[in-house]
Design a protein around this motif. Structure first.
Motif, mmCIF file in Angstrom:
data_model
loop_
_atom_site.group_PDB
_atom_site.id
_atom_site.type_symbol
_atom_site.label_atom_id
_atom_site.label_comp_id
_atom_site.label_asym_id
_atom_site.label_seq_id
_atom_site.Cartn_x
_atom_site.Cartn_y
_atom_site.Cartn_z
ATOM 1 N N PHE B 12 0.789 -1.630 0.077
ATOM 2 C CA PHE B 12 -0.454 -0.115 0.062
ATOM 3 C C PHE B 12 1.154 1.275 -0.127
ATOM 4 N N ARG B 13 0.707 1.974 -1.079
ATOM 5 C CA ARG B 13 1.164 3.189 -1.354
ATOM 6 C C ARG B 13 0.593 4.775 -0.884
ATOM 7 N N GLN B 14 0.529 5.776 -0.032
ATOM 8 C CA GLN B 14 0.579 6.997 -0.098
ATOM 9 C C GLN B 14 1.051 8.005 0.423
ATOM 10 N N LYS B 15 1.087 8.709 -0.516
ATOM 11 C CA LYS B 15 2.394 10.536 0.181
ATOM 12 C C LYS B 15 1.101 11.290 -0.339
ATOM 13 N N LEU B 67 -1.121 -5.106 8.512
ATOM 14 C CA LEU B 67 -2.027 -5.960 7.756
ATOM 15 C C LEU B 67 -1.783 -6.568 7.331
ATOM 16 N N VAL B 68 -1.748 -7.701 7.255
ATOM 17 C CA VAL B 68 -0.770 -8.549 6.814
ATOM 18 C C VAL B 68 -2.076 -9.889 5.604
ATOM 19 N N ASN B 69 -1.583 -9.490 4.863
ATOM 20 C CA ASN B 69 -3.018 -10.226 3.853
ATOM 21 C C ASN B 69 -4.268 -9.957 4.816
ATOM 22 N N GLY B 70 -4.908 -8.526 4.723
ATOM 23 C CA GLY B 70 -5.726 -8.434 5.734
ATOM 24 C C GLY B 70 -6.104 -8.603 6.896
ATOM 25 N N VAL B 83 2.448 -17.403 5.691
ATOM 26 C CA VAL B 83 1.347 -16.314 5.251
ATOM 27 C C VAL B 83 1.306 -16.704 3.700
ATOM 28 N N THR B 84 2.433 -17.134 3.436
ATOM 29 C CA THR B 84 2.474 -17.036 2.026
ATOM 30 C C THR B 84 3.017 -18.180 1.488
ATOM 31 N N ARG B 85 3.465 -18.933 0.119
ATOM 32 C CA ARG B 85 3.949 -20.027 -0.029
ATOM 33 C C ARG B 85 4.766 -19.812 -1.154
ATOM 34 N N ASP B 86 6.230 -20.243 -1.678
ATOM 35 C CA ASP B 86 6.573 -19.883 -2.698
ATOM 36 C C ASP B 86 5.707 -19.941 -4.516
ATOM 37 N N GLY B 87 6.069 -18.683 -4.579
ATOM 38 C CA GLY B 87 5.462 -18.199 -5.952
ATOM 39 C C GLY B 87 4.235 -17.548 -5.776
ATOM 40 N N GLY B 88 3.731 -17.213 -4.277
ATOM 41 C CA GLY B 88 2.624 -16.725 -3.971
ATOM 42 C C GLY B 88 2.620 -15.083 -3.430
ATOM 43 N N LYS B 89 1.783 -14.323 -3.117
ATOM 44 C CA LYS B 89 2.274 -12.870 -2.515
ATOM 45 C C LYS B 89 1.833 -12.722 -1.117
ATOM 46 N N ILE B 90 2.189 -10.852 -0.918
ATOM 47 C CA ILE B 90 2.120 -11.188 0.487
ATOM 48 C C ILE B 90 1.302 -9.433 0.383
ATOM 49 N N ARG B 91 -0.373 -9.585 0.760
ATOM 50 C CA ARG B 91 -0.460 -8.278 0.698
ATOM 51 C C ARG B 91 -0.210 -6.983 1.981
ATOM 52 N N ILE B 92 0.143 -6.008 1.884
ATOM 53 C CA ILE B 92 1.049 -5.462 3.255
ATOM 54 C C ILE B 92 -0.185 -4.404 3.022
ATOM 55 N N GLU B 93 -0.206 -3.702 4.424
ATOM 56 C CA GLU B 93 -1.805 -2.708 4.097
ATOM 57 C C GLU B 93 -1.118 -1.687 5.542
ATOM 58 N N PRO B 94 -1.583 -0.812 5.542
ATOM 59 C CA PRO B 94 -1.687 -0.104 7.034
ATOM 60 C C PRO B 94 -1.969 -0.483 7.677
ATOM 61 N N LEU B 95 -2.559 -0.118 9.498
ATOM 62 C CA LEU B 95 -3.502 -0.852 10.900
ATOM 63 C C LEU B 95 -4.438 0.184 10.110
ATOM 64 N N ARG B 96 -5.510 0.136 10.405
ATOM 65 C CA ARG B 96 -6.428 0.523 10.566
ATOM 66 C C ARG B 96 -7.137 1.286 10.846
ATOM 67 N N ASN B 97 -8.111 2.223 11.430
ATOM 68 C CA ASN B 97 -8.838 2.692 12.683
ATOM 69 C C ASN B 97 -7.607 4.372 12.805
ATOM 70 N N LEU B 104 3.081 2.717 4.358
ATOM 71 C CA LEU B 104 2.571 1.818 5.780
ATOM 72 C C LEU B 104 2.792 2.110 6.969
ATOM 73 N N SER B 105 2.932 3.747 7.820
ATOM 74 C CA SER B 105 2.737 4.477 8.867
ATOM 75 C C SER B 105 1.799 4.953 8.930
ATOM 76 N N VAL B 106 1.614 4.957 10.593
ATOM 77 C CA VAL B 106 0.109 5.261 10.805
ATOM 78 C C VAL B 106 0.193 6.499 12.474
ATOM 79 N N ASP B 107 -0.333 6.926 12.887
ATOM 80 C CA ASP B 107 -0.058 7.775 13.917
ATOM 81 C C ASP B 107 -0.413 7.751 14.618
#
Lengths: 393, 237
Positions: B12-15, B67-70, B83-97, B104-107
């Motif tokens: 996840f990216r946001q500037k 958040l790692v894969n939600g 959290v994944t397998r060879d050839g798989g993916k990992i979805r990384i997002e910042p914490l909610r709320n 990926l950094s929250v206040d």
């Protein structure tokens, strides 16, 4: 006289302590840190509050610095310290041969100690190996790395220091004579470049201080980054720090914190400091060495393995023999570059003292007469780092 | 040599409050490394503009929650293998709320100041109780508290999702850990945004990486508040 403006590069232990000391002495301070607080070596420590005993035989200058600063930190940073002491445990003949030298060294460095018979030590720490032959209690402790840094940073902010996190210094500003007058940096949160001028820039960049000094035109900082690996296990198997009673070596320490323990460390050299992988071989070494002191580690889940790069000052020796003392460089003296001071080396335990000596030099260079006042006053709550607004310089 | 896995990190990216998006980074990585190691590798070798929070890398500081894969995870102790397998993916997002600082950094200022307000003790006697009972040990030894203020419980809490006024599981657990219900603390926790707002979803305890068991502590806190009401009723002048 206007307040001088000082830029501190780095918000690891040294940087936050320098910022606090500068601000408390009345200077305007801006801290620029390329990541969040304590994201480099400082965060990634096992959290040992050194009594100095580990260095009492081979490096007495460091040992005395440690015991003195240990005593001060217990007063000013009690909010983040488990003050429970540490045992140096002797198991084999080689350990027992080290015993006399160790006790003598501690006495020379005024480190208080108390020796326990095996049955007493096992009552204090029941998970210790039954092979124990002696145990010597010294005033080691454990600190929470991030919160120790935050407590200094909060106190710095309380005195007006401003923190700019995720701001990576990419170069320096110079006058026509090659003297440093400020820095150029990139704000990673916005993707924008900025410039900021200062009366003095302090580089508190630890293992990275060689790269930073080189940007200012001084390629000769004798810094030897020396990484080490640590492994954390998922149960608090001891209440005090457990050290091997012997020469400093790999896996000679077990540090408890919260409901975990961490076994450390190794000592090697690395080239790229921004990412140094942990190898399985080193993790296994920590496991085996840890089990020699606390056998039940064998039945405990591994929680994590991590690596940190110690900034050791090069004195021509290798690895473990490198002194743990710190060094403050005035680049005016070494390369005739004014406006830049580098502080590096040292231990987490000596962060306050490193800051005191650095700020003494800054005050002298700026002819700003102010004395250090960080020994007596307890730091404010680390949580206030988040509630005190950044002063607008 | 270890067999490396080929893993795609979807990050996840946001500037600067601009529109968010995901970047994809392909890594050949030892699956026994941790998710945080993968993120640090991306920063070290590929993209210096990536912003993420971290410090201790061994689960004592609480800085690296994401958040790692939600799912809320302390990324420094979450191995890639888990959290994944060879050839798989990992979805990384910042914490909610929490408000996003960047990427990926929250206040987490609100969490820290609320923890301060309810008097959570960062250091406490070793015998202090938790949901499993008292920790056994002798004497007057101290230890660092279980709660590492990582915010995972607040990110996972369905009530915190509906309103930022809810003071949240970590803070209520902090009030319970403090022990004494002073008038100030009582006002915070015995309110519509305090202990009674919790709907007992137990998501907090599910994601807590550090033995706090916030849901148990919130129930304890409620018992304490009721006991306090009774005693103040009978001692009223």
């Amino acid at each position: 006289m206007d307040k001088p403006h000082v830029i501190v590069i780095g918000a690891g232990f040294t940087g936050v302590a320098v910022a606090y000391d500068l601000a408390k002495r009345g200077m305007d301070v801006t801290v620029l840190e390329r990541g969040p607080i304590a994201n480099g070596t400082s965060g990634r420590t096992h959290g040992l509050l050194h009594s100095g005993a580990r260095y009492a035989v081979d490096d007495q200058e460091s040992a005395i610095e440690c015991i003195d600063e240990n005593t001060i930190l217990r007063k000013i940073a009690a909010q983040v310290i488990e003050p429970n002491g540490g045992l140096f445990v002797g198991i084999d003949d080689s350990d027992m041969n080290y015993r006399d030298k160790f006790i003598e060294g501690c006495q020379e460095c005024h480190i208080p100690l108390e020796e326990y018979k095996p049955e007493i030590a096992l009552r204090l720490e029941p998970e210790l190996t039954k092979k124990i032959r002696t145990a010597i209690l010294v005033p080691d402790g454990t600190f929470d790395p991030l919160r120790l840094a935050l407590a200094f940073a909060a106190s710095a902010k309380f005195h007006g220091a401003k923190f700019r996190l995720f701001c990576e210094v990419t170069g320096f500003l110079f006058d026509g004579l090659g003297n440093v007058t400020g820095v150029k940096f990139s704000d990673r949160t916005k993707g924008k470049m900025e410039e900021l001028s200062a009366d003095i820039v302090v580089s508190a960049t630890g293992s990275w201080c060689g790269e930073v000094a080189e940007m200012a035109g001084d390629p000769n900082i004798p810094i030897r980054p020396t990484p080490g690996v640590m492994v954390t296990y998922d149960q608090r198997l001891c209440q005090r720090v457990i050290n091997r009673l012997n020469e400093p070596g790999d896996g000679d320490i077990i540090v408890p914190q919260r409901q975990m323990i961490t076994v450390g460390t190794t000592s090697f050299e690395a080239d790229n400091l921004d990412y140094i992988p942990v190898t399985e071989q080193q993790v296994n070494l920590m496991y085996h060495r840890g089990c020699e002191l606390i056998p039940s580690i064998a039945n405990t889940r591994e929680r994590g393995a991590f690596m940190a790069s110690r900034p050791l000052v090069d004195s021509g020796l290798k690895g473990r023999s490198l002194a743990r003392t710190f060094k403050c460089f005035d680049h005016k003296v070494s390369q005739n570059i004014d406006g830049l001071v580098t502080i590096t080396g040292g231990k987490a335990t000596t962060l306050r003292l490193m800051a005191e000596k650095t700020v003494d030099l800054v005050c002298q260079k700026l002819s700003f007469p102010a004395a250090c006042e960080t020994i007596e006053t307890p730091l404010i709550s680390y949580r206030q780092y988040f509630s005190i607004p950044n002063e607008v310089n | 040599m270890v067999d490396l896995w080929h893993v795609t990190f979807e990050v996840f990216r946001q500037k600067d409050n601009q529109k968010s998006h995901f970047n994809f980074f392909e890594l050949d990585i030892n699956p026994d490394e941790y998710v945080l190691d993968g993120i640090e590798r991306i920063w070290a070798f590929t993209d210096r503009t990536l912003v993420f929070s971290h410090a201790c890398h061994h689960s004592t500081c609480g800085a690296c929650g994401m958040l790692v894969n939600g799912v809320e995870k302390l990324t420094c102790i979450t191995s890639i293998r888990d959290v994944t397998r060879d050839g798989g993916k990992i979805r990384i997002e910042p914490l909610r709320n929490f408000p996003i600082i960047s990427d990926l950094s929250v206040d987490m200022s609100s969490l820290y100041s609320r923890m301060e307000a309810v008097g959570h003790q960062p250091i406490l006697p070793i015998q202090e109780e938790d949901s499993k009972g008292k920790v056994k040990s002798e004497g007057d030894l101290l230890r660092l508290a279980d709660c590492i203020e990582c915010g995972l419980c607040i990110s996972a809490c369905p009530i915190a999702l509906t309103t930022s006024n809810y003071i949240g599981p970590a803070v209520l657990a902090g009030a319970q850990q403090h022990g004494e219900l002073t008038p100030c603390i009582l006002e915070l926790v015995n309110s519509e945004n305090g202990a009674w707002r919790c709907h007992s979803a137990y998501e907090c305890t599910e994601v807590c990486p550090s033995n706090v068991d916030p849901a148990w502590r919130i129930m304890e806190l409620r018992r304490k508040i009721i006991a306090n009401r009774f005693s103040s009723f009978f001692t009223r002048k």
